[in-house]
Enzyme design. Structure first.
Site, short mmCIF file in Angstrom:
data_model
loop_
_atom_site.label_atom_id
_atom_site.label_comp_id
_atom_site.label_asym_id
_atom_site.label_seq_id
_atom_site.Cartn_x
_atom_site.Cartn_y
_atom_site.Cartn_z
N CYS A 85 0.82 -1.22 0.00
CA CYS A 85 0.00 0.00 0.00
C CYS A 85 0.85 1.27 0.00
CB CYS A 85 -0.96 -0.01 1.18
SG CYS A 85 -2.09 -1.41 1.11
N HIS A 335 -9.10 3.96 -1.54
CA HIS A 335 -7.77 3.35 -1.43
C HIS A 335 -7.43 2.48 -2.66
CE1 HIS A 335 -4.17 1.79 0.24
NE2 HIS A 335 -4.65 0.85 1.02
#
Lengths: 387, 387
Positions: A85, A335
């Site tokens: 991420c 996200h």
């Protein structure tokens, strides 16, 4: 090493876009950033792409030259960076280094992820690949369960902060209401969060960040070059730090202090000559509510064990003492993994330029981005200053 | 930018290792490189990992911190670089820049791929992700078929070189006989190549590189630092160039000249102040036999259209005028994608140090590595000089 500034930013709206391809997302966000910068495509020396798992989600690898082809960048050197991420911030850091070292005067850095066309099971499995497949994911541990263990340990060490975690989600949703690029634009309440669909105790669905499609791009230039072309407030990158930690949770020294955040922040603050109290706003990695709280402590904004209280006291809200995730964060803006770190920079630059419209903060001169990968096994912290 | 040298190298044998995990391959090759360098783990400033598709082949992403954890590197910053089959050289170039710029004094760069546990269909599909999924792989084009079109176009422009292509495979197999790390150690004949299992006309199975498991690592240091610790012949990186091109074959200006190779080579030669004729040996990307021939022309070793004749004349053989792939190349040493570019460097450094044992060349002072990704959409060329 010479000074580097951000001269262009662009992003797509984040959300669920079954009709849009990876190339379509890249084209929109990339062209916006180039147009915003005022430079021509022929001035771009290199392209740094970020993506977590287009190979798994769409079968597509080799996104560097694919993006260069879509954006019409000719024979520029390209590559793709992956660090779970934190991929976006890692690509940014590589691009920053390439300009700071004098290798290139102007570079483009972009990130993209397309996830929503996959089943929840496939996305969860793809994400779990950022943990240890042999020791964690292979035994059934997914990220919600890993961060739930961290939350429970945090409760053990510092007291039950279930309500404050819920409030953290509520605040980020409130922020996203004013961000037109945010995926979720709906107000939620603490009660809704606590009574939401259970995911992994103590998390409900509202403690978890989103599964999203989207792209974000940034143009970087040597500050001397930037001054000649930038038509907006110049945003200088004054600090950048990166550190790692073990992938496996079991091997970490602490579950409630992220060593990678602590080390990366120390580097970034040191390079910038800036203290946490001088930061006007921060985009802080909030894959889960507890993650934002722990990171806000490890970044030095609040004392250890006091991050939850800071949320309850309104300090992290848009017009509080230390505004965090005024974009809506991973929780409500969304996200799309490869784009996340670059979208954090998009928000900071937007605020530092005074282009935040309805969500513009009154004082925004120094901003910070914080992005982790996996169980905080990768962390990049960057500091930006409007000139 | 300061001078950078290679001070450590390590690789696993390439082959089919169902009993070995990604972590196991990383540990063997990484520890070998660190041991070879003479530096301690605490001196390593950063780790640059290369991998093409462990997410697809094994479900494992986030290889940067995973490798750092396996190798005991503490909180060092890490990342993974991907650019299809050029991933290893891209990671090397990032590591090189990080040391050249003064950011770190010593860095570790490694690559790994584990492919042989997958079915041929799954590997072929995973590899095809380095082409354009919408316009190429999605329509059924795999890399053997794409490079077969290139071979047929080469025949059209320069005449049928089927026999010379076959001889290219034979030569690389001959070279691999003397490389203990090579996956295939068996002599083949031109007739065997031409009568092998048809893959995509004019290719038979013997024109295609291998599916392999393996890892390779390199330790880089600022030359000033290297001089103090290196116990072997110092190998300086005197040139490095990188360029890109379109992913899609249809969009390229030429099918028989790889623009990315031409541009990257020009940069590398220019930086090194070296001409092609000065190169003592080269590791040249040979995913297919025709690829080596075209690249050997684009690198300036032979005139356009004369690369095949050079093979027939024995020039590219180990003791010819321009030895190419004395390691055995992708064709016979093997092609564990993420490791390939770094294994090319392993071979050049081994030869420049005079550590090539049975395959050691008489004169090995200047070596070149050439690595492409996809349909030559990414290319890195590096030049090394023994000091």
């Amino acid at each position: 090493m010479r000074s580097v500034s951000v001269i262009g930013i662009g992003e797509t709206k984040f959300g669920r876009f079954p009709e849009r391809s990876l190339k379509d997302l890249i084209l929109e966000a990339g062209a916006k950033a180039i147009d915003d910068s005022g430079i021509g495509r022929e001035d771009i020396g290199a392209l740094f792409m970020s993506n977590y798992n287009a190979q798994g989600f769409s079968g597509q690898g080799h996104l560097g030259p694919l993006a260069a082809e879509v954006l019409g960048l000719g024979n520029v050197p390209t590559l793709r960076v992956e660090g779970a991420c934190a991929s976006g911030s890692l690509a940014f850091r590589q691009a920053l280094s390439a300009v700071a070292s004098g290798m290139y005067d102007v570079v483009l850095v972009g990130g993209v992820e397309k996830m929503t066309h996959q089943s929840t099971e496939a996305v969860t499995a793809g994400l779990a690949g950022a943990s240890d497949m042999e020791l964690e994911a292979g035994l059934g541990a997914t990220f919600p369960s890993i961060f739930a263990m961290i939350a429970n340990r945090y409760f053990h060490e510092y007291g039950n902060v279930r309500d404050e975690m819920a409030l953290c989600a509520v605040q980020n949703h409130d922020h996203a209401l004013l961000n037109p690029d945010a995926q979720l634009q709906k107000r939620i309440t603490v009660e809704q969060v606590k009574n939401g669909l259970p995911i992994a105790h103590p998390f409900t669905i509202f403690d978890c960040s989103l599964v999203s499609d989207g792209a974000a791009f940034v143009v970087l230039a040597a500050t001397d070059v930037a001054k000649a072309v930038c038509r907006k407030r110049l945003v200088e990158v004054v600090g950048c730090g990166q550190a790692g930690d073990t992938v496996t949770l079991a091997a970490k020294k602490s579950m409630t202090t992220f060593a990678a955040t602590v080390h990366a922040a120390k580097q970034a603050y040191g390079m910038a000559g800036i203290k946490p109290a001088q930061i006007d706003l921060a985009e802080v990695h909030d894959c889960f509510t507890i993650t934002q709280i722990i990171n806000s402590e490890d970044l030095g904004f609040f004392a250890k064990g006091k991050g939850a209280a800071a949320v309850a006291e309104g300090k992290t809200a848009a017009h509080g003492l230390m505004p965090i995730n005024v974009s809506g964060g991973l929780k409500a803006k969304g996200h799309p993994i490869g784009a996340t770190g670059l979208s954090q920079i998009y928000e900071i630059v937007t605020q530092l330029r005074g282009e935040g419209d309805a969500r513009q903060l009154k004082k925004a001169d120094i901003g910070l981005t914080h992005n982790i990968g996996g169980t905080a096994a990768t962390c990049v912290v960057s500091i930006f200053r409007g000139r």
